[in-house]
Structures are given as C-alpha cells and as structure tokens.
Write an enzyme that holds these catalytic residues in place. Sequence first.
Site, PDB file in Angstrom:
ATOM      1  CG  ASP A  65      -2.328   0.736   0.880  1.00  0.00           C
ATOM      2  OD1 ASP A  65      -2.368   1.924   0.851  1.00  0.00           O
ATOM      3  OD2 ASP A  65      -3.313  -0.111   1.004  1.00  0.00           O
ATOM      4  CG  HIS A 101      -5.441   3.795   0.973  1.00  0.00           C
ATOM      5  ND1 HIS A 101      -4.725   2.436   0.598  1.00  0.00           N
ATOM      6  CD2 HIS A 101      -6.541   3.752   0.231  1.00  0.00           C
ATOM      7  CE1 HIS A 101      -5.671   1.682   0.087  1.00  0.00           C
ATOM      8  NE2 HIS A 101      -6.761   2.709  -0.136  1.00  0.00           N
ATOM      9  CB  SER A 267      -9.269   0.308  -0.226  1.00  0.00           C
ATOM     10  OG  SER A 267      -8.362   0.407  -1.234  1.00  0.00           O
TER      11      SER A 267
END
Length: 724
Positions: A65, A101, A267
């Site tokens: 990520d 994120h 996600s």
Amino acid sequence: MKSRLIATAIAVAFPALSHGQVAELLAAPLNSYEQLYNRVQKQVGADLAQARGYTGKGAVVAILDTGFEGSHPELKTQFASTQMFDASTGKYVAITDGNGHGTHVAGIVAGSTGTGYSYGIAPDARVLPIKVFTSSTWTASSTALAAGLKNATANNSVSVISMSLGGSGPLGGTFETALRNTVNADKLVVVAAGNSAGTDPQWPARYAKESWAKGQIVAVGAVDANNQIASFSNRAGDTANWYLVAPGTSVLSSYRGGSYAYMSGTSMATPVVAGAAALLEAAWPQLKAGQVAAILFQTATDLGAPGVDAIYGRGLLNVDRAMQPVGTLSVPTSGTKTVSTSATVLRTSAASWSGLRAAAAAGQFRGVSVDAFNRDFAVDYGAGIRAPARDGMAALLATAGRPLWVNEQVARDGSRFLSAVEVERPHGSFAGEDEQRTLVATSALFKLAGGKELALAGGSLAGRYFGLAELDGTLANPYLGLTRSAAQLAFGLSRGAWQVKAGVLDGGLNAAMAGQHGPAERASGGRALVGELNYAVDDAAMVGAQLADVAEADGWLGASGSAGLGLSSARTRTLTAHGSYRLSDAVTLAAQYSIARTSDARGDALLAAARGVRSEAFALGLVGHGNFLVGDRLSLTLSSPMRISRGTAKVEMPVDITAAGDPVFESRRVPLASTSRELKLALDYAMPLSATTSLSWVAALRDNADHVAGERDVQAGMVYRAAF
C-alpha cells in the site's frame, strides 16, 4: 508494459465521537470508543470469534500500500519489521505514510485494542509494511507491485498478502510471474475488486479465476451496513467462485497524524477479509493457503440469489462461522481409522461408571477433535461417557406384559425341559399365519447314567446351571452375565458328596439356536469357560468354588463403547466362592463372593488398554418357597454388583495438531477404581391367585447406586400375570 494503478479509497467526513457501553470481548479490554464505533466487527461476527480467544497472535500480514504511520497508537506495536520496503526504489526506509490509505488499511487488519477509536479484525497479528505507491503521484507501476510481491513472498513469516488496489486491465508478464510465484509459495492473496461499479472485478483481483491461482487469490467486494452491495463496488461477475464481500462503507480506522477516519471502498473491505485469514492462519498454522480460502468461501453467509451468484459471489464474510468446525468432527487416532466425534460414546457398566465418571470430571478425557480441514477444536470426550442402564420398573412391567408360551416337562429320571417362546401377532389376534415366534429362553437337563448329566440352555436361562443361580436368579454369578445372550453347553458329574461341573457359554451359539425358532438378533456377546466344584457338607449345607474365564467382544466388564471409546476385547478371570444352608424345608440362606482380574483389554482409538483391573461382587440372600401360601416364592437379597477395586485405563488423547498437520497424543493413565460401594437390598415376592394367574411385589433400595457416593435409588412395583 507498465500499468498504473490508483489506490481505491473514498474519504468520508470524520464525525464527532462519543462514549458508549457494550460488553467487553477481548482479553485486552476494549475502551468505550472501540466498543461503540466498530460495527464492522459485529457485521462479520469477528467480535464473537475474538471473544473465544481468536485474535491472530502469530500471524503476519503483508500489506502492499502507501506505507504506514509508524507512530500511530493503533500500529506502533503491530509491525513485523522495524523498516519498510519501498518497492519503487528497492530500498528499506523508515515506516511512514504520507497518504493515510495504508495506515487505514493496516488498522482494519491489526489495529491494537484499548488504544483508540478502532481495532483490527486480528488485533494480535503483525503487519509487514511494503510501500508500492510513489509519494509524488500515489500511483503504482506493475513493476513496483511485482517487486513488492517478491519481497512479501520471500518473507517466510508472511502467510497473507493484502492488496487494496486495482487497475482496469491485466498487469503484464512481470507481475503475473511474481503472482504465480507467490501462489506457489503457499501465500494467500486478498485483493480489492475495485470501485468502478463494474460487473467484474478489476485486476489483479480478477486473476483469482485463473487455474494457476489454485483458489489462493480472494477477490473482495464491498457491502454497506445493511449487507447490500455498495453502489461503487465491482460485482463478482466471472470471478464469482473466488469472490467475497465484506463491509466497505464508512469504516472507521487509523489515519494520518495519529487520527482516525471513516473511509469507504473495496480497499476497506479487503483488509477485513485479510484479517479473517490471519485469524485462521494463527489458530491453525498447518493450514495451506488454499484451505484458508476454502474455509472463508464455505462459511460465508449467502447473499443475493441462492448459492454462488454474479453479484455477491460466495457471499458475506462470516468470521464467527469460519472459526468454527466445518463438516463432521472426527477423532484423531494413531492409525488410519476415522471416528466421528459425535459417535464417540461409552455406555458404562455399574463396575466402571463411578471411576470413569470421576476421571471425566477431573478432565482426563479432554482433548481435541478435527474438522474437515484437519483443524483441531477442544472437546471433552468425557461427555460421551454415559451412566449404565438401570433395570427399572418400566422394564420389569414391559417384560411382564410379553405374550409368552412356556412349556415345562419333567421326566421320570429327573431330566427337565423348559422353553419360553414370545408370540407376536402384528396383524391381529386371529391372523395365526402371520405369527412371529421368537425363542426367549430354553433349558434342558439330561440325567445320564453314573451320576452324569448334560445341561443345555439359551437366552435368560443360560448360566443357571452353575453356582447358586438355580436356587434363585438374583444369586447368579454376575461375571457369567458378561457373555450377553449366551447359549450354555455343560456337563456334570456327581460322586458321593462331590459334584463337578464344567461348560461353556457362547453368544454366537445362542444366536444360531434362537434363529431356528424365528427372527433373532445376532449379538457378538462373548464366551465363558466355567469349571465348578461343589461339596455337600450334609443334607442342609453346601459349599463350592467356581473358576471362569470370560472373553468379552466389543466390551469390558459390561461396558460397551463405540469406536472412539470402545475396547475391542477383554478377558476376565474370576474366582467365586459360594455356599448355601437350608434353614428349614421352605427357607434357604445362600451367599457368594467373586473376585476377578481383567486383562487383554485393548482398543484402537482413545481407549488403548485397561491394565491391572481388579474387581469384586457379592450377594447374600434368603430364598423361600411356600412360606405363606402354597406355591408362593420369596427372595430377600443384599448384594453389591461388580465393582472395580483398582486398575487404570490407558488413554491416548489427541491434544494438538502440529504445523505439519499431524496429531499430537498425550498418553494418560486414568484411574478406574470405584469411588464408593453400592449396597442393594431387594425383595421379590410372588403368590399364585389361581392356576393361570399370579401377583408379585418387587422392591429395591440401592445405596451409593452404581458405586457413586450419595446416590440413592428406590423402586417398588406390583405385577399381575395371567396366562391365556
């Protein structure tokens, strides 16, 4: 060819937080914020799994990520490495996240408890940060993804790889080769399906449908709080068999700057599934990646059209169900035998009940069983150890009501013949051609020249030739009853005051004899060799001794078990001393005492053997005939049934499954000695009312019933019999 991917996340406004009260679920208590704001845990049943102790300790999840925020309170103790691999540069760097994120995803997988506003699906798992997105554009090339996969694959501690990312097309040969190598290295790959509301997942999630993926790639779509497919989520489409959905709207987790945020997207759903996989890997490290995926698929909650469908695929992730047995639980054994846990039952006898009962209460039969995926689950096999069946009034009345034809003849030389046949008329009293006759009991005593005699018997009359049983059935040697439904073949010889008897009791022979007269249930029973010597002291007194060698099939000392708790055979040698004294022409006092040793008791599952088993039994009785009325019968007995005085059982208990999938056994010595002694006082009186009718009263008081201290059993009843 290089493809560029965009991290699939939708930011949602961060609302104010408030306190709430919910039951605490983890060993490390949740704070009030965590209890209130983590609906995802409840939506997939992770809270229930965590409450049973499944928290992911020992599992490592690699997350490809944007990186992680190393100082975030949710994550600072959760890292599997002190540095982060940056796949775009091929270097190890400090653990940071300039986007948020990756930090959000990592918190969903393994956020710690009691530290903030959220916690992970696997809060005791560790996460390995692998940065695949560049900080300038927050996009990732297929080359960087391939490098990130290689790094994760090379780490032996990693069992699950989570990728909350996707692109519109295949990612090229370099990436596909890396993904194939990851699959071949037995890693589970969990990938977001994408947020373009398409009919099929994006890549690399869509690789899940390829045969070389071996079912080790899981594509993940998103649902809302009502388990409806999220408007943005790509559907299952052609990847339905390898597609799961998980909560992906307004999911609270860790974010940049030590903060928290609600975010939406596949996600967010992906790390929920990755966390569930970590729970499985931690609890059962012997599982292969394909097995972990299969468990998640098979235990998912079906949504949409019944079965696998093009929208929800396999359905909603169900963590609680995934952590429970799949298929039939079975008993791990040292051989090749498969034994169902539910069928692992031992019906004890009075001799064995109290000792086994105490051992079960002490936890001696606690071990593990395995499901269809060879996962071990704690089980107490002691729950399958059942109390012995009791001869109650209901059984007595049922026996009294049986329609029997009894025929008895006595010859001039003293030979006697008796048979009892049960008659069933299933189609009415007058349908004689449909009668079914079953031989219940038979006895024949042939008096031969020179003081010799031949004694044959079957059913309930077998064994009555020996000891005190002919005087009264309540005084029969209980060890001979271990042969169960045997037939008797015996010889006798009398010389003056001495009498010698010898014979055999055999269960198989009885089944053959009974079959000649009608339907008969064949029981393996057992066999007993009996030798007896009696001496008449005078006209009123007799003493004797009896030796018996009893071989039981599928049982020991009257206990009978299934494959899991059964002993395939046992041999008992017993010595019995008995005697009688006629107090008057109508009353006889009799007594007997038996001691025994049981050996060669063997099994091929949990019960491996019984060793050094000693047992005993005694009976003292007054038997009278014609005391009050002509033809009446009275017996008053004080007895103690078979009781184990010492001995142990060898139990091979499965207690664990190794990382290689092999069972680990613990050999235990379980004491079998009875914890107390039963004393039974019984009265049986029968009086004739007419030539065809009789009335009898029966009563019994058992103190320390079945040799269990403090157990009492009182029974009384009256039986009216009439012959037609």
